[in-house]
Design an enzyme around this catalytic site. Structure first.
Site, PDB file in Angstrom:
ATOM      1  NE  ARG A  15      -2.573   0.186   3.635  1.00 52.07           N
ATOM      2  CZ  ARG A  15      -3.386   0.550   4.600  1.00 52.07           C
ATOM      3  NH1 ARG A  15      -4.693   0.454   4.429  1.00 52.07           N
ATOM      4  NH2 ARG A  15      -2.946   1.025   5.734  1.00 52.07           N
TER       5      ARG A  15
ATOM      6  CB  THR B 116      -2.650   7.104  -2.767  1.00 49.08           C
ATOM      7  OG1 THR B 116      -1.875   5.913  -2.985  1.00 49.08           O
ATOM      8  CG2 THR B 116      -1.885   8.317  -3.286  1.00 49.08           C
TER       9      THR B 116
ATOM     10  CG  ASP C 283       2.349  -2.667   9.484  1.00 51.85           C
ATOM     11  OD1 ASP C 283       2.654  -3.842   9.193  1.00 51.85           O
ATOM     12  OD2 ASP C 283       2.376  -1.736   8.656  1.00 51.85           O
TER      13      ASP C 283
ATOM     14  CG  ASP D  57       5.866  -2.725  10.536  1.00 51.77           C
ATOM     15  OD1 ASP D  57       6.495  -3.174   9.556  1.00 51.77           O
ATOM     16  OD2 ASP D  57       5.536  -1.536  10.659  1.00 51.77           O
TER      17      ASP D  57
HETATM   18  C1  PRP Z   1      -1.056  -4.568   4.634  1.00 49.86           C
HETATM   19  C2  PRP Z   1      -1.831  -5.865   4.815  1.00 49.86           C
HETATM   20  C3  PRP Z   1      -2.668  -5.916   3.590  1.00 49.86           C
HETATM   21  C4  PRP Z   1      -2.959  -4.480   3.304  1.00 49.86           C
HETATM   22  C5  PRP Z   1      -4.372  -4.179   3.706  1.00 49.86           C
HETATM   23  O1  PRP Z   1       0.009  -4.761   3.777  1.00 49.86           O
HETATM   24  O2  PRP Z   1      -1.018  -6.974   4.960  1.00 49.86           O
HETATM   25  O3  PRP Z   1      -2.040  -6.541   2.483  1.00 49.86           O
HETATM   26  O4  PRP Z   1      -2.036  -3.708   4.086  1.00 49.86           O
HETATM   27  O5  PRP Z   1      -4.695  -2.880   3.402  1.00 49.86           O
HETATM   28  P1  PRP Z   1      -5.802  -2.499   2.329  1.00 49.86           P
HETATM   29  O6  PRP Z   1      -6.981  -3.360   2.582  1.00 49.86           O
HETATM   30  O7  PRP Z   1      -6.073  -1.045   2.635  1.00 49.86           O
HETATM   31  O8  PRP Z   1      -5.214  -2.678   0.962  1.00 49.86           O
HETATM   32  P2  PRP Z   1       1.119  -3.635   3.537  1.00 49.86           P
HETATM   33  O9  PRP Z   1       0.815  -2.861   2.295  1.00 49.86           O
HETATM   34  O10 PRP Z   1       1.303  -2.827   4.795  1.00 49.86           O
HETATM   35  O11 PRP Z   1       2.411  -4.476   3.198  1.00 49.86           O
HETATM   36  P3  PRP Z   1       3.256  -5.464   4.146  1.00 49.86           P
HETATM   37  O12 PRP Z   1       2.412  -6.669   4.437  1.00 49.86           O
HETATM   38  O13 PRP Z   1       4.435  -5.781   3.285  1.00 49.86           O
HETATM   39  O14 PRP Z   1       3.622  -4.710   5.392  1.00 49.86           O
HETATM   40  N1  URA Z   2      -2.372  -3.130   7.258  1.00 56.81           N
HETATM   41  C1  URA Z   2      -2.079  -3.517   8.521  1.00 56.81           C
HETATM   42  O1  URA Z   2      -1.102  -4.245   8.741  1.00 56.81           O
HETATM   43  N2  URA Z   2      -2.869  -3.073   9.513  1.00 56.81           N
HETATM   44  C2  URA Z   2      -3.929  -2.273   9.300  1.00 56.81           C
HETATM   45  O2  URA Z   2      -4.622  -1.916  10.263  1.00 56.81           O
HETATM   46  C3  URA Z   2      -4.219  -1.883   7.988  1.00 56.81           C
HETATM   47  C4  URA Z   2      -3.423  -2.333   6.981  1.00 56.81           C
END
Ligand code: PRP
Ligand code: URA
Length: 204
Positions: free
Chosen positions: A101, A105, A196, A199
Site C-alpha cells: 500500500r 494514497t 501493522d 511489522d
Molecule cells: C497490509 C496488509 C494488507 C494491506 C491491507 O500490507 O497486509 O495486504 O495492508 O490494506 P488495504 O486493505 O487497505 O489494501 P502492507 O501494504 O502494509 O504491506 P506489508 O504486508 O508488506 O507490510
Molecule cells: N495493514 C495492517 O497491517 N494493519 C492495518 O490496520 C491496515 C493495513
C-alpha cells in the site's frame, strides 16, 4: 459473497493476544499461525473432494480424498498464515502475490506475482488485514484473471469498508475472518485492529 465470522472462543482468545500491543514477534508469529489454522479449517468446509474406497483391517468402506487446492499469501503479512495451511493441506499448491500500500494514497501496487496453474481451481487468499480492501481486490483480480474458479479470503481482522469494497468488485469472493472491526482511522489502519501486521510479525 459469504462473510463468515469465526466466533469460536479459541479464535477469539487468539485474536485478543494478537491485538495486545505487548505481544512480542516470536509469540505473535505462533499465535497468528494458530489462528490461521482455525480460520483455514472453517474456510475449507466445502473444499473439493473425491469419493474413494478404503480397506480397513475388517472391511471395505467408502471414504474421501481431498481434491486440488491452491493457497496464495499476499506478501508480507500473509506469510504469517501460510504454514498453517501447508500443515493442514500438505498437497496444497502455493503461489505468491507481493502487494504494498502507498502510505499517502493507500493504493496497492503489485511488485511480485508467481502463481501456479489456477484454471478451474479453488484458491485460498491469505491476508490477515482487510482494511480499505484495495490489496485484496487487486489480488482477487489477479487470481480470477488467472482462471481461479473460486476465491476465499482468509483474514484475521476485516474493516467494514474493506468488506464493502470487495463485495462491490468481487461479489463471488467469500471472506472468513475472526472479526469485523469498527472501521478505519485517517491513516487507513483498522480500529481497534492490531496495528501493522507485517511489522509485528517480522519485528520491523
Ligand atoms: C497490509 C496488509 C494488507 C494491506 C491491507 O500490507 O497486509 O495486504 O495492508 O490494506 P488495504 O486493505 O487497505 O489494501 P502492507 O501494504 O502494509 O504491506 P506489508 O504486508 O508488506 O507490510
Ligand atoms: N495493514 C495492517 O497491517 N494493519 C492495518 O490496520 C491496515 C493495513
Amino acid at each position: 459473497m459469504a462473510l463468515i465470522v469465526v466466533n469460536h472462543p479459541l479464535a477469539q482468545s487468539l485474536l485478543t493476544s494478537l491485538r495486545d500491543g505487548s505481544t512480542p514477534p516470536p509469540l505473535f508469529r505462533l499465535i497468528a499461525k494458530r489462528l490461521a489454522t482455525v480460520l483455514c479449517i472453517e474456510a475449507t468446509r466445502s473444499v473439493s473432494t473425491v469419493d474413494t474406497t478404503v480397506e480397513t483391517p475388517l472391511a471395505t468402506t467408502t471414504g474421501t480424498r481431498l481434491g486440488p487446492l491452491v493457497a496464495v499469501p499476499i506478501l508480507r503479512a500473509g506469510l504469517g498464515m501460510l504454514e498453517a495451511v501447508t500443515e493442514l493441506f500438505p498437497d496444497v499448491t502455493v503461489g505468491y502475490l507481493g502487494l504494498e500500500r502507498d502510505h499517502a494514497t493507500f493504493e496497492p501496487s503489485l511488485y511480485y506475482s508467481k502463481l501456479p496453474p489456477l484454471d478451474g481451481r479453488a484458491a485460498l487468499l491469505l491476508d490477515p488485514m482487510l482494511a480499505t480492501g484495495g490489496s485484496a481486490s487487486a489480488a482477487c483480480s489477479a487470481l480470477e484473471g488467472a482462471g481461479a474458479a473460486h476465491v476465499t479470503l482468509l483474514s484475521v481482522v476485516a474493516a467494514p469498508e474493506g468488506i464493502a469494497h470487495l463485495e462491490t468488485r468481487h461479489p463471488n469472493v467469500d471472506i472468513v475472518t475472526a472479526s469485523v472491526d469498527t472501521g478505519l482511522n485517517t491513516d487507513a489502519y483498522i480500529v481497534p485492529g492490531l496495528g501493522d501486521f507485517g511489522d509485528r510479525l517480522f519485528g520491523t
